[in-house]
Design an enzyme around this catalytic site. Structure first.
Site, short mmCIF file in Angstrom:
data_model
loop_
_atom_site.label_atom_id
_atom_site.label_comp_id
_atom_site.label_asym_id
_atom_site.label_seq_id
_atom_site.Cartn_x
_atom_site.Cartn_y
_atom_site.Cartn_z
N CYS A 106 0.84 -1.21 0.00
CA CYS A 106 0.00 0.00 0.00
C CYS A 106 0.87 1.25 0.00
O CYS A 106 1.73 1.42 0.86
CB CYS A 106 -0.93 0.01 1.22
SG CYS A 106 -2.00 1.47 1.26
N ARG A 229 -8.77 -2.23 -9.05
CA ARG A 229 -9.64 -1.08 -9.31
C ARG A 229 -10.63 -1.29 -10.45
O ARG A 229 -11.72 -0.73 -10.44
CB ARG A 229 -8.76 0.15 -9.59
CG ARG A 229 -8.03 0.68 -8.36
CD ARG A 229 -7.14 1.86 -8.71
NE ARG A 229 -6.16 1.51 -9.72
CZ ARG A 229 -5.67 2.35 -10.61
NH1 ARG A 229 -6.10 3.60 -10.64
NH2 ARG A 229 -4.75 1.97 -11.47
#
Length: 322
Positions: A106, A229
Site C-alpha cells: 500500500c 480497481r
C-alpha cells in the site's frame, strides 16, 4: 485456454482470477458478487493488526465471511512482527481463512507514514522477520503483496526474502510505491520475479479487460491475475475475462448490467447486515459510472434510507433509460 488452476498451500482453485484486497471496497457482499461472476479467490480489505487487537468493531466486521465466500484470504497490515503474529493467530482461530496475506504494497501516506504497507520494503530484515514469524506460528498459508522497487535487483531481493521466510505465494503490483496509480504497470519487472521464484507469483496492475488479462498472463508467465480497481462497481469483469480466457471470445455486455449488479449488491449488503457500515454514495458512484442519468441516480440515492427504496430506484432507472 489460458485459465489455469492455481494452488496456494493446500488450496486449489479451478481458475486463477483473484479479487484484490481494497480498502472500503472488498466487503463480504462485494466479494460474494465478484465470486458469482467468476472470481476464484477473494481477499478482504486490509485489516490493521493494531485495530484488530484492540477489538475495533469495524475491523472485526472486515473479516466476516460465509460458506459461499470460499476460498478467501484475509489481508493484515502492520509493521510489528509480534503484533502481526498475534493478530494472525486471532484471525486464524476466529475466521479460518484459507490464506493470510501481509500488505507490503500500500502506497498511501497514512499507511506508509506508520511504517506499514510499501514502507516495509525498505527493510529486508523486517520483511523476513514478519513472514517467518507468521509462517512459524500459523497453520494457515501466508502470502504477501508487494510493489516493484526502483530496480529489478532490489525487487528480487525482497521477493527472495519473502520466499525464503516461508510464504506460499507472492502478489506483485507492477508500479513503484511513489507512482501510486499513475503511469503503467511494469510487466517486465513482474516477469523477472516470476522467472526467479518457485512459489506461485500473481500479477497485479492494469488488468482492466480481456486483452490486458491475456497479455499479462502471456508476457509474465505468472500463475494468476489479481484484479483491483477495474472491479470497483464492475464485478462482471470477472465473467468477461473468465469467458475470454476459456473460449477466446468476448461476451456482449448489456447496458443494464451495472444496475442489475448494483441491485444484487444492495441485496447482499442487507442480507449480511453491512448496509450501514459503508459509504453507499461512493459505491453508487462506481456502479453507475458512465451510465446515462447516473448523476441523477446518485443524487436520489443520497436521500434514501433503505435498500428496498434504492432497489426500486434502480429498477425504475433501468425501465426509463433502457
Amino acid at each position: 485456454m489460458k485459465l489455469n488452476k492455481l494452488k496456494i498451500g493446500k488450496t486449489e482453485t479451478p481458475g486463477n482470477l483473484l479479487l484484490a484486497p481494497m480498502a472500503d471496497v472488498t466487503n463480504l457482499a462485494f466479494r460474494l458478487l465478484c465470486r458469482q461472476h467468476g472470481a476464484d479467490l477473494t481477499y478482504t480489505e486490509m485489516i490493521s493488526a493494531d485495530a484488530l487487537l484492540s477489538e475495533n468493531r469495524k475491523s472485526l466486521l472486515k473479516g466476516l465471511s460465509s460458506p459461499k465466500d470460499r476460498p478467501f484470504g484475509i489481508q493484515l497490515v502492520g509493521s510489528s512482527p509480534e503484533k502481526l503474529r498475534e493478530a494472525a493467530l486471532f484471525v486464524e482461530e476466529e475466521y479460518r481463512p484459507e490464506l493470510i496475506d501481509v500488505n507490503m504494497g500500500c502506497p498511501v501516506q497514512r499507511i506508509t507514514g506508520t511504517g506499514c504497507g510499501s514502507a516495509l520494503l525498505n527493510s529486508h530484515t523486517l520483511v523476513y522477520e514478519i513472514i517467518s514469524e507468521l509462517t512459524d506460528a500459523l497453520k494457515t498459508p501466508v502470502t504477501a503483496k508487494i510493489r516493484i522497487l526502483e530496480s529489478d535487483k532490489k525487487t528480487l531481493e525482497i521477493a527472495h526474502q519473502i520466499e525464503k521466510a516461508g510464504a506460499s505465494a507472492l502478489t506483485i503490483h507492477g508500479r513503484k510505491a511513489e507512482q501510486m496509480y499513475s503511469g503503467s504497470s511494469d510487466l517486465a519487472a513482474i516477469k523477472v520475479v516470476k522467472s526467479e521464484l518457485s512459489i506461485p507469483v500473481i500479477a497485479n496492475g492494469d488488468v482492466v479487460d480481456e486483452k490486458s488479462a491475456e497479455n499479462t498472463l502471456d508476457f509474465t508467465g505468472c500463475d494468476g491475475l489479481m484484479i483491483g480497481r477495474a472491479a470497483m462497481g464492475n464485478p462482471f469483469i470477472f465473467r468477461r475475462i473468465r469467458h475470454y480466457l476459456e473460449t477466446g471470445e468476448k461476451l456482449e455486455v448489456d447496458r443494464t448490467r451495472q444496475l442489475e449488479d448494483f441491485e444484487a449488491y444492495i441485496v447482499l449488503l442487507e442480507e449480511h447486515g453491512l448496509f450501514s457500515s459503508l459509504n453507499l454514495r461512493m459505491h453508487a458512484h462506481w456502479f453507475t459510472k458512465g451510465l446515462p442519468g447516473s448523476r441523477q441516480i446518485r443524487e436520489k440515492i443520497n436521500t434514501l434510507k433503505d435498500g428496498k427504496a434504492i432497489i426500486d430506484l434502480i429498477r425504475t432507472s433501468c425501465e426509463d433509460k433502457y
